[in-house]
Design a protein around this motif. Structure first.
Motif, PDB file in Angstrom:
ATOM      1  N   ILE A 264      12.999  15.769   8.274  1.00 22.13           N
ATOM      2  CA  ILE A 264      12.566  14.633   7.410  1.00 22.13           C
ATOM      3  C   ILE A 264      11.563  14.987   6.138  1.00 22.13           C
ATOM      4  CG2 ILE A 264      11.257  12.473   7.424  1.00 22.13           C
ATOM      5  CD1 ILE A 264      13.866  12.544   9.129  1.00 22.13           C
ATOM      6  N   LYS A 265      10.743  15.847   6.393  1.00 18.62           N
ATOM      7  CA  LYS A 265       9.856  16.467   5.536  1.00 18.62           C
ATOM      8  C   LYS A 265      10.571  17.071   4.111  1.00 18.62           C
ATOM      9  CE  LYS A 265       5.758  17.102   8.397  1.00 18.62           C
ATOM     10  NZ  LYS A 265       4.895  18.060   8.914  1.00 18.62           N
ATOM     11  N   TYR A 268      12.180  14.256   2.163  1.00 13.89           N
ATOM     12  CA  TYR A 268      11.221  13.501   1.362  1.00 13.89           C
ATOM     13  C   TYR A 268      11.426  14.133   0.161  1.00 13.89           C
ATOM     14  CZ  TYR A 268       9.850   9.768   4.278  1.00 13.89           C
ATOM     15  OH  TYR A 268       9.609   8.487   5.007  1.00 13.89           O
ATOM     16  N   MET A 370      13.587   5.530   3.536  1.00 11.34           N
ATOM     17  CA  MET A 370      13.280   6.665   4.462  1.00 11.34           C
ATOM     18  C   MET A 370      11.836   6.030   5.072  1.00 11.34           C
ATOM     19  SD  MET A 370      14.272  10.252   3.292  1.00 11.34           S
ATOM     20  CE  MET A 370      13.637  10.821   4.997  1.00 11.34           C
ATOM     21  N   TYR A 371      11.038   5.697   4.060  1.00  9.78           N
ATOM     22  CA  TYR A 371       9.665   5.365   4.446  1.00  9.78           C
ATOM     23  C   TYR A 371       9.502   3.870   5.314  1.00  9.78           C
ATOM     24  CZ  TYR A 371       4.781   4.109   4.632  1.00  9.78           C
ATOM     25  OH  TYR A 371       3.635   3.838   4.987  1.00  9.78           O
ATOM     26  N   LYS A 373      12.155   2.646   6.994  1.00 12.88           N
ATOM     27  CA  LYS A 373      12.707   2.906   8.262  1.00 12.88           C
ATOM     28  C   LYS A 373      12.421   4.315   8.743  1.00 12.88           C
ATOM     29  CE  LYS A 373      15.923  -0.562   8.261  1.00 12.88           C
ATOM     30  NZ  LYS A 373      16.009  -1.554   9.557  1.00 12.88           N
ATOM     31  N   ARG A 374      11.202   4.468   8.682  1.00 13.03           N
ATOM     32  CA  ARG A 374      10.836   5.833   9.147  1.00 13.03           C
ATOM     33  C   ARG A 374      10.855   5.914  10.932  1.00 13.03           C
ATOM     34  NH1 ARG A 374       6.580   2.720   7.352  1.00 13.03           N
ATOM     35  NH2 ARG A 374       4.954   2.326   8.755  1.00 13.03           N
ATOM     36  N   ASP A 375      10.752   4.892  11.633  1.00  9.70           N
ATOM     37  CA  ASP A 375      10.883   4.881  12.861  1.00  9.70           C
ATOM     38  C   ASP A 375      12.543   5.130  13.387  1.00  9.70           C
ATOM     39  OD1 ASP A 375       8.277   4.406  13.230  1.00  9.70           O
ATOM     40  OD2 ASP A 375       8.581   2.156  13.598  1.00  9.70           O
ATOM     41  N   SER A 378      13.458   9.114  11.970  1.00  6.63           N
ATOM     42  CA  SER A 378      12.813   9.858  12.906  1.00  6.63           C
ATOM     43  C   SER A 378      13.506  10.419  13.960  1.00  6.63           C
ATOM     44  CB  SER A 378      11.200   9.433  13.043  1.00  6.63           C
ATOM     45  OG  SER A 378      11.280   8.450  13.878  1.00  6.63           O
TER      46      SER A 378
END
Length: 547
Positions: A264-265, A268, A370-371, A373-375, A378
């Motif tokens: 994920i990181k 981003y 992405m933010y 729908k971060r759950d 992840s």
């Protein structure tokens, strides 16, 4: 030699993605086409690729790997040549669409074919395949630039000739291998990927992210040639370096980032950098060196993100991998199809900077998704990173409804079973469902064939033709147990696998020993399922989706 023939063919096929890039301005000038019309060479190609993702799996199931592979190569050779023979941009666009379909057939089967013929381990073979992708992406624009200096149609002829040579290589170097059984036993529907995209939030979210990212990718890829201010060779050299960075980062950098900090990181980060590069091109579109540097640097970003995104969507998919891959690729190639046409239209009607600014903002939207729908996104960390598990389990792909036969059955019944079920082998199990041996069609043929070398002169003199038929009838009406005993099949090493093993181990066993089927057993040796070469083929789309 077979592996190298496949490798060379793969390089040539992937050259088609970037071949047209350096000659877009030349096509626009020499054919009197607008920028919007020229970018349709990418839009039509990618649109066909998107739709083809829904059907290539079904085609491969029905035709088999070798036939699908060869058909794709022939289509590319014919229609790339026809493109060069055309003198109207509309005709070239239509022909390139068919070319895209041929390329989709090749992409769907190339890696599977390499694994089938390679004597190396799976990891090494995949690296070889991804190297072919990188070289193709790099050399394609260079070839287009070199040949495009002389005439816009030379690059198309170049691909046609090379693909014809590649087909000859495949024809002669692959036919020495025994034809392999390819058909998986699961039913495939063209609507499955669409249903998956609608039903599952995880796939829908990553598909949307890939759609937005690919929009930015193909905005740059299709429209940058018009603003770089270079001739065809210069554009080819720029995208040569770009392609080298794509290859290096996708094969080496992305896996290390995933291992160190997760998925994920880095996603981003690379999406943010990519958006900035697109915006910089748009803002400083009149400064040539800025555009050239930003285009080249984007190669490193694109290569990294391709691998990270594909790994993420495949790492924790709620459905089987082939369907996931088809659904995901369908969504992302739609973005690849829309972006070139829109970029050409915006560049012509507004300004050269507009396509890149719009593309940058669209990529920023991917970060926003992405933010929000971060759950959901992840979940890709929970398996691939935290547990360090990058593979699929055999249980996910094995066929559970296995056709079996007992030792007490007759060989006639065995032949009827194989013929009616259209299979090339069957496991022999006892009354407790414990597997004894795997019988192939070759074992049956060897059992039924008269052993003249044993009888020699006596056989030929004293046994008449009718008596030979009696011997054959006797064998056919004998039991499977007799077949096993006469062939000493009980002494043959029986390779099996547990349903908890990873998919790569199954590929290794099938590839190394050239088996058609691999039984899946529990700790007591009881049969739980089976994996065939066709199942291996149908589950490789997720690896190919990194392209």
């Amino acid at each position: 030699m077979a592996v190298w023939a496949l490798f060379i063919t793969a390089v040539i096929a992937f050259m088609g993605f970037g071949l047209v890039d350096p000659i877009l301005p030349v096509i626009s000038e020499q054919l009197g086409a607008s920028q919007t019309q020229s970018t349709l060479l990418f839009t039509g190609y990618n649109a066909v690729m998107a739709v083809a993702m829904l059907v290539t799996g079904i085609i491969t199931v029905k035709w088999g790997i070798k036939r699908t592979l060869s058909t794709g190569v022939v289509i590319i050779a014919i229609f790339s040549t026809l493109c060069g023979l055309s003198n109207q941009v509309e005709t070239v666009i239509l022909l390139r669409c068919v070319w895209g379909f041929g390329n989709s057939l090749f992409v769907a089967t190339a890696l599977t074919a390499l694994l089938d013929y390679s004597i190396k381990d799976v990891a090494s073979t995949i690296i070889l395949f991804e190297s072919a992708v990188g070289i193709g992406f790099s050399v394609g624009p260079l070839l287009g630039g070199v040949l495009g200096q002389f005439a816009w149609y030379y690059p198309f002829f170049g691909v046609g000739i090379m693909m014809a040579i590649a087909f000859v290589l495949l024809l002669f170097l692959l036919k020495s291998k025994k034809e392999k059984e390819e058909a998986p036993k699961r039913k495939i529907s063209i609507l499955d990927p669409v249903r998956v995209a609608i039903k599952y939030d995880y796939i829908r979210t990553y598909g949307l992210i890939a759609f937005l990212y690919n929009f930015g990718f193909f905005t740059l890829f299709a429209y940058a040639p018009f603003i770089l201010g270079l001739d065809a060779l210069g554009i080819g050299l720029v995208f040569l370096v770009w392609g080298i960075l794509v290859a290096i980062t996708s094969v080496f950098l992305a896996p290390r980032l995933e291992e160190k900090v997760g998925i994920i990181k880095p996603m981003y980060a690379v999406l943010a950098v990519f958006a900035i590069l697109l915006l910089l091109i748009g803002i400083f579109v009149d400064i040539q060196w800025v555009s050239i540097v930003c285009v080249i640097l984007s190669g490193a970003i694109i290569g990294t993100n391709n691998t990270l995104t594909s790994t993420a969507v495949m790492g924790n998919s709620p459905v089987d991998r082939p369907t996931t891959s088809a659904s995901y690729n369908f969504l992302r190639f739609i973005g690849s199809a829309i972006a070139p046409f829109l970029a050409g239209y915006l560049g012509e009607t507004i300004s050269d900077s507009t396509p890149f600014i719009v593309g940058g903002l669209i990529v920023l939207c991917a970060i926003l998704v992405m933010y929000i729908k971060r759950d959901v996104v992840s979940k890709s960390e929970s398996r691939d990173v935290k547990e360090g598990e990058h593979t699929r389990k055999v249980e996910e792909f094995m066929i559970k409804d296995v056709v079996t036969i007992e030792p007490t059955a007759t060989v006639r019944e065995l032949l009827h079973l194989i013929n009616s079920k259209h299979i090339g082998g069957v496991p022999v199990v006892d009354e407790n469902n414990k597997i004894r041996v795997m019988l192939s069609d070759g074992d049956i043929i060897r059992y039924l064939t008269p052993k003249e070398n044993v009888y020699d002169f006596v056989y030929s003199v004293y046994i008449e033709e009718d008596a030979e038929q009696d011997v054959l009838d006797k064998k056919i009406d004998g039991t499977v147990e007799q077949l096993i005993t006469s062939q000493n099949l009980d002494k043959r090493t029986l390779y099996t696998i547990s349903k908890d093993e990873n998919f790569e181990k199954a590929m290794n066993i099938l590839s190394k020993h050239h088996f058609k089927k691999l039984p899946v057993v529990d700790k007591d040796g009881k049969l739980e399922g089976i994996i065939s070469r066709g199942d291996i083929n149908s589950t490789l789309f997720d690896i190919i989706s990194k392209i």
